[in-house]
Design an enzyme around this catalytic site. Sequence first.
Site, PDB file in Angstrom:
ATOM      1  CB  CYS A 160     222.572  20.462  19.268  1.00  0.00           C
ATOM      2  SG  CYS A 160     223.620  21.692  19.003  1.00  0.00           S
ATOM      3  CB  SER A 161     219.054  22.327  16.542  1.00  0.00           C
ATOM      4  OG  SER A 161     218.032  21.573  17.241  1.00  0.00           O
TER       5      SER A 161
END
Length: 269
Positions: A160-161
């Site tokens: 994800c981030s």
Amino acid sequence: MTQQTPQVPSIEPELSGVRNFRDVAGLPTVDGRRVGPGVLFRSGHLAHATESDTAFLESLGLHTVFDFRNSADIRLEGSDVALTGVRTVGLPLSDPADGAGFWTMVREGDLATLREMLGEGRAAQRMIDSYRLIITTRTAEHSQVLDELANGSAPALMHCSAGKDRAGLSIAVTLLALGVERDAIEADYLESAAAHRRYKVWRASHAEDGMSPEVMELLSPLFDARAEYLATAFEAIEETWGDTDKYLAQGLGLDAAKRERLRERLLAG
């Protein structure tokens, strides 16, 4: 899909532009097997991967990259670098409109606003609520991940981030399906709390108090990996479905045959 002979990292690589990368290998299952090497990786986003980072990632023989970011994340961080011969599956696990104003204030808000938003346990509670929501509402996405892995999408990298929340939950769900011991799942999750793995917090240059110690303390629960967050996910499974097996079968549609294929592809020993 061109496949290479994978270069399984024997030690943690030093990647310049990718945070929180690791091979989820060696974790023990309840029946005495272990997650195989070079089949399941996790990391933060790949948008800032350098040439050497990209070359290393391409050497792993990846089949699929699962990107759990939403469109707002991608606008802020950039698209992943292209990896030769690797397919990318975008499965946003959070709505870009959900909390957009919140994250704008995290990046730009002044100290008084951050105190009001995040102080007195509110930041940690937001994370707890988010974990519960993802587990109970993103069953279709997690079902797709397990289906793809069972049907040949490994070696795979999930990100994800920061690589700790949305990717962390997706890794945890996969490990549950493999029968990995709960303590081992938690230990892997908590590795994201290490200082060198943490997401680099971005604050606008004009934000009042910038990165002062108090600001960083207020933000810390949002960017930390805490056992209580993962415990909330496990509790949500038990409260909603009764136990892990029912969650996998009823919530994610993982029948016995598909679960066995998943284990055959990702477990060693």
